[in-house]
Motif scaffolding. Structure first.
Motif, PDB file in Angstrom:
ATOM      1  N   VAL A 210     -11.646  -2.250  -6.180  1.00  0.00           N
ATOM      2  CA  VAL A 210     -11.122  -1.258  -5.246  1.00  0.00           C
ATOM      3  C   VAL A 210     -12.255  -0.686  -4.395  1.00  0.00           C
ATOM      4  O   VAL A 210     -12.098  -0.494  -3.187  1.00  0.00           O
ATOM      5  CB  VAL A 210     -10.362  -0.136  -5.994  1.00  0.00           C
ATOM      6  CG1 VAL A 210      -9.989   0.992  -5.067  1.00  0.00           C
ATOM      7  CG2 VAL A 210      -9.124  -0.707  -6.667  1.00  0.00           C
ATOM      8  N   ALA A 211     -13.396  -0.431  -5.000  1.00  0.00           N
ATOM      9  CA  ALA A 211     -14.519   0.132  -4.247  1.00  0.00           C
ATOM     10  C   ALA A 211     -15.086  -0.866  -3.246  1.00  0.00           C
ATOM     11  O   ALA A 211     -15.515  -0.478  -2.163  1.00  0.00           O
ATOM     12  CB  ALA A 211     -15.619   0.592  -5.198  1.00  0.00           C
ATOM     13  N   MET A 212     -15.077  -2.152  -3.581  1.00  0.00           N
ATOM     14  CA  MET A 212     -15.627  -3.165  -2.677  1.00  0.00           C
ATOM     15  C   MET A 212     -14.684  -3.466  -1.526  1.00  0.00           C
ATOM     16  O   MET A 212     -15.075  -3.469  -0.375  1.00  0.00           O
ATOM     17  CB  MET A 212     -15.916  -4.467  -3.438  1.00  0.00           C
ATOM     18  CG  MET A 212     -17.203  -4.464  -4.182  1.00  0.00           C
ATOM     19  SD  MET A 212     -17.602  -6.073  -4.834  1.00  0.00           S
ATOM     20  CE  MET A 212     -16.452  -6.229  -6.182  1.00  0.00           C
ATOM     21  N   ASP A 213     -13.454  -3.768  -1.850  1.00  0.00           N
ATOM     22  CA  ASP A 213     -12.527  -4.253  -0.839  1.00  0.00           C
ATOM     23  C   ASP A 213     -11.462  -3.240  -0.462  1.00  0.00           C
ATOM     24  O   ASP A 213     -10.632  -3.519   0.382  1.00  0.00           O
ATOM     25  CB  ASP A 213     -11.860  -5.537  -1.329  1.00  0.00           C
ATOM     26  CG  ASP A 213     -12.853  -6.650  -1.503  1.00  0.00           C
ATOM     27  OD1 ASP A 213     -13.847  -6.679  -0.764  1.00  0.00           O
ATOM     28  OD2 ASP A 213     -12.637  -7.492  -2.386  1.00  0.00           O
ATOM     29  N   GLY A 214     -11.463  -2.133  -1.131  1.00  0.00           N
ATOM     30  CA  GLY A 214     -10.497  -1.100  -0.789  1.00  0.00           C
ATOM     31  C   GLY A 214      -9.109  -1.396  -1.323  1.00  0.00           C
ATOM     32  O   GLY A 214      -8.873  -2.338  -2.084  1.00  0.00           O
ATOM     33  N   TRP A 215      -8.202  -0.573  -0.900  1.00  0.00           N
ATOM     34  CA  TRP A 215      -6.842  -0.653  -1.400  1.00  0.00           C
ATOM     35  C   TRP A 215      -6.081  -1.833  -0.807  1.00  0.00           C
ATOM     36  O   TRP A 215      -5.054  -2.252  -1.354  1.00  0.00           O
ATOM     37  CB  TRP A 215      -6.109   0.653  -1.096  1.00  0.00           C
ATOM     38  CG  TRP A 215      -6.646   1.780  -1.882  1.00  0.00           C
ATOM     39  CD1 TRP A 215      -7.506   2.753  -1.455  1.00  0.00           C
ATOM     40  CD2 TRP A 215      -6.396   2.059  -3.257  1.00  0.00           C
ATOM     41  NE1 TRP A 215      -7.804   3.605  -2.482  1.00  0.00           N
ATOM     42  CE2 TRP A 215      -7.140   3.213  -3.591  1.00  0.00           C
ATOM     43  CE3 TRP A 215      -5.632   1.455  -4.236  1.00  0.00           C
ATOM     44  CZ2 TRP A 215      -7.119   3.764  -4.866  1.00  0.00           C
ATOM     45  CZ3 TRP A 215      -5.625   2.011  -5.502  1.00  0.00           C
ATOM     46  CH2 TRP A 215      -6.356   3.146  -5.806  1.00  0.00           C
ATOM     47  N   GLU A 216      -6.556  -2.380   0.309  1.00  0.00           N
ATOM     48  CA  GLU A 216      -5.868  -3.511   0.925  1.00  0.00           C
ATOM     49  C   GLU A 216      -5.845  -4.724  -0.003  1.00  0.00           C
ATOM     50  O   GLU A 216      -4.838  -5.416  -0.111  1.00  0.00           O
ATOM     51  CB  GLU A 216      -6.514  -3.874   2.256  1.00  0.00           C
ATOM     52  CG  GLU A 216      -6.293  -2.841   3.338  1.00  0.00           C
ATOM     53  CD  GLU A 216      -4.825  -2.603   3.620  1.00  0.00           C
ATOM     54  OE1 GLU A 216      -4.055  -3.584   3.705  1.00  0.00           O
ATOM     55  OE2 GLU A 216      -4.439  -1.430   3.745  1.00  0.00           O
TER      56      GLU A 216
ATOM     57  N   ARG B  86       1.494 -10.306  -4.038  1.00  0.00           N
ATOM     58  CA  ARG B  86       1.538 -11.686  -4.517  1.00  0.00           C
ATOM     59  C   ARG B  86       2.313 -11.831  -5.818  1.00  0.00           C
ATOM     60  O   ARG B  86       2.778 -12.918  -6.145  1.00  0.00           O
ATOM     61  CB  ARG B  86       0.127 -12.221  -4.730  1.00  0.00           C
ATOM     62  CG  ARG B  86      -0.286 -13.113  -3.607  1.00  0.00           C
ATOM     63  CD  ARG B  86      -1.513 -13.879  -4.003  1.00  0.00           C
ATOM     64  NE  ARG B  86      -2.619 -13.291  -3.286  1.00  0.00           N
ATOM     65  CZ  ARG B  86      -3.869 -13.403  -3.592  1.00  0.00           C
ATOM     66  NH1 ARG B  86      -4.222 -14.083  -4.655  1.00  0.00           N
ATOM     67  NH2 ARG B  86      -4.807 -12.852  -2.870  1.00  0.00           N
ATOM     68  N   THR B  87       2.422 -10.745  -6.575  1.00  0.00           N
ATOM     69  CA  THR B  87       3.159 -10.828  -7.833  1.00  0.00           C
ATOM     70  C   THR B  87       4.644 -11.000  -7.601  1.00  0.00           C
ATOM     71  O   THR B  87       5.366 -11.397  -8.512  1.00  0.00           O
ATOM     72  CB  THR B  87       2.947  -9.567  -8.691  1.00  0.00           C
ATOM     73  OG1 THR B  87       3.442  -8.425  -7.990  1.00  0.00           O
ATOM     74  CG2 THR B  87       1.483  -9.387  -9.046  1.00  0.00           C
ATOM     75  N   GLY B  88       5.100 -10.718  -6.398  1.00  0.00           N
ATOM     76  CA  GLY B  88       6.522 -10.877  -6.092  1.00  0.00           C
ATOM     77  C   GLY B  88       7.364  -9.726  -6.564  1.00  0.00           C
ATOM     78  O   GLY B  88       8.578  -9.858  -6.688  1.00  0.00           O
ATOM     79  N   TYR B  89       6.744  -8.603  -6.824  1.00  0.00           N
ATOM     80  CA  TYR B  89       7.492  -7.453  -7.323  1.00  0.00           C
ATOM     81  C   TYR B  89       8.530  -6.993  -6.312  1.00  0.00           C
ATOM     82  O   TYR B  89       9.631  -6.611  -6.678  1.00  0.00           O
ATOM     83  CB  TYR B  89       6.538  -6.307  -7.679  1.00  0.00           C
ATOM     84  CG  TYR B  89       7.223  -5.107  -8.267  1.00  0.00           C
ATOM     85  CD1 TYR B  89       7.729  -5.149  -9.571  1.00  0.00           C
ATOM     86  CD2 TYR B  89       7.410  -3.947  -7.537  1.00  0.00           C
ATOM     87  CE1 TYR B  89       8.372  -4.071 -10.113  1.00  0.00           C
ATOM     88  CE2 TYR B  89       8.051  -2.859  -8.072  1.00  0.00           C
ATOM     89  CZ  TYR B  89       8.530  -2.917  -9.361  1.00  0.00           C
ATOM     90  OH  TYR B  89       9.173  -1.850  -9.906  1.00  0.00           O
ATOM     91  N   LYS B  90       8.212  -7.059  -5.017  1.00  0.00           N
ATOM     92  CA  LYS B  90       9.162  -6.627  -3.988  1.00  0.00           C
ATOM     93  C   LYS B  90      10.407  -7.506  -4.003  1.00  0.00           C
ATOM     94  O   LYS B  90      11.506  -7.023  -3.830  1.00  0.00           O
ATOM     95  CB  LYS B  90       8.504  -6.678  -2.598  1.00  0.00           C
ATOM     96  CG  LYS B  90       7.558  -5.562  -2.349  1.00  0.00           C
ATOM     97  CD  LYS B  90       7.392  -5.337  -0.876  1.00  0.00           C
ATOM     98  CE  LYS B  90       6.182  -5.955  -0.324  1.00  0.00           C
ATOM     99  NZ  LYS B  90       5.899  -5.715   1.067  1.00  0.00           N
TER     100      LYS B  90
ATOM    101  N   GLU C 126      -2.608  -6.492  -1.651  1.00  0.00           N
ATOM    102  CA  GLU C 126      -2.374  -7.922  -1.480  1.00  0.00           C
ATOM    103  C   GLU C 126      -2.079  -8.593  -2.817  1.00  0.00           C
ATOM    104  O   GLU C 126      -1.171  -9.418  -2.927  1.00  0.00           O
ATOM    105  CB  GLU C 126      -3.609  -8.551  -0.831  1.00  0.00           C
ATOM    106  CG  GLU C 126      -3.540 -10.041  -0.672  1.00  0.00           C
ATOM    107  CD  GLU C 126      -4.850 -10.587  -0.131  1.00  0.00           C
ATOM    108  OE1 GLU C 126      -5.239 -11.683  -0.571  1.00  0.00           O
ATOM    109  OE2 GLU C 126      -5.474  -9.919   0.714  1.00  0.00           O
ATOM    110  N   ILE C 127      -2.820  -8.223  -3.851  1.00  0.00           N
ATOM    111  CA  ILE C 127      -2.588  -8.774  -5.193  1.00  0.00           C
ATOM    112  C   ILE C 127      -1.221  -8.341  -5.707  1.00  0.00           C
ATOM    113  O   ILE C 127      -0.472  -9.132  -6.282  1.00  0.00           O
ATOM    114  CB  ILE C 127      -3.712  -8.334  -6.155  1.00  0.00           C
ATOM    115  CG1 ILE C 127      -5.025  -9.002  -5.761  1.00  0.00           C
ATOM    116  CG2 ILE C 127      -3.355  -8.662  -7.593  1.00  0.00           C
ATOM    117  CD1 ILE C 127      -6.226  -8.460  -6.498  1.00  0.00           C
ATOM    118  N   TRP C 128      -0.862  -7.093  -5.481  1.00  0.00           N
ATOM    119  CA  TRP C 128       0.436  -6.580  -5.924  1.00  0.00           C
ATOM    120  C   TRP C 128       1.568  -7.308  -5.207  1.00  0.00           C
ATOM    121  O   TRP C 128       2.574  -7.669  -5.812  1.00  0.00           O
ATOM    122  CB  TRP C 128       0.517  -5.086  -5.672  1.00  0.00           C
ATOM    123  CG  TRP C 128       1.805  -4.485  -6.110  1.00  0.00           C
ATOM    124  CD1 TRP C 128       2.871  -4.165  -5.331  1.00  0.00           C
ATOM    125  CD2 TRP C 128       2.191  -4.137  -7.445  1.00  0.00           C
ATOM    126  NE1 TRP C 128       3.881  -3.640  -6.086  1.00  0.00           N
ATOM    127  CE2 TRP C 128       3.480  -3.612  -7.388  1.00  0.00           C
ATOM    128  CE3 TRP C 128       1.550  -4.223  -8.670  1.00  0.00           C
ATOM    129  CZ2 TRP C 128       4.151  -3.170  -8.513  1.00  0.00           C
ATOM    130  CZ3 TRP C 128       2.224  -3.773  -9.795  1.00  0.00           C
ATOM    131  CH2 TRP C 128       3.500  -3.260  -9.711  1.00  0.00           C
TER     132      TRP C 128
END
Length: 109
Positions: free
Chosen positions: A87-93, A101-105, A97-99
Motif C-alpha cells: 500500500v505504501a509503495m503503490d498506493g490504494w490503486e 481481480r478477485t471478482g467480488y463485484k 486492482e487486486i480486489w
C-alpha cells in the motif's frame, strides 16, 4: 463470532494498514531526502521500514492493552507488513486492482 464483530475487526485491520502505510510513506520520504540515502531503492526502504515498524507497533499496542503476544501473532504481523509495504509503495490503486481481480463485484450481482 458473528458477522458484525468480524466486520468490525476487518475495519480495524484496514484502518491499521492505512495508518501504518501513511507512517511508512512519511518516513520513507524523510529518509530519501537525506544526502547519500537518496540513492537507495525506494521499494527496499519501504519494505524494510514496514518489516521493522509493523511488529514494533504491534508489540507496543499489545503491551498497552496488557494482552499476551503469541508467536503466530508476530508471524501474522510480518505478513501484514508486506501488505503495508504494498500500500505504501503503490498506493490504494494497486490494492483496489487486486480486489477487483478477485471478482467480488461480479458475485454481488
Amino acid at each position: 463470532m458473528n458477522v458484525n464483530e468480524m466486520m468490525q475487526y476487518i475495519s480495524y485491520l484496514l484502518i491499521a494498514i492505512g495508518i501504518m502505510a501513511f507512517i511508512v510513506s512519511i518516513i520513507t520520504q524523510v529518509i530519501k531526502s537525506w544526502p547519500k540515502l537518496d540513492t537507495l531503492p525506494t521499494s527496499a526502504v519501504v519494505i524494510v521500514l514496514s518489516l521493522v515498524l509493523c511488529p514494533v507497533a504491534f508489540i507496543a499496542m499489545m503491551s498497552w492493552l496488557n494482552q499476551p503476544i503469541e508467536w503466530y501473532m508476530i508471524f501474522a504481523c510480518f505478513l501484514a507488513a508486506f501488505v503495508v509495504a504494498l500500500v505504501a509503495m503503490d498506493g490504494w490503486e494497486r490494492l483496489k486492482e487486486i480486489w477487483d481481480r478477485t471478482g467480488y463485484k461480479n458475485k454481488q450481482k
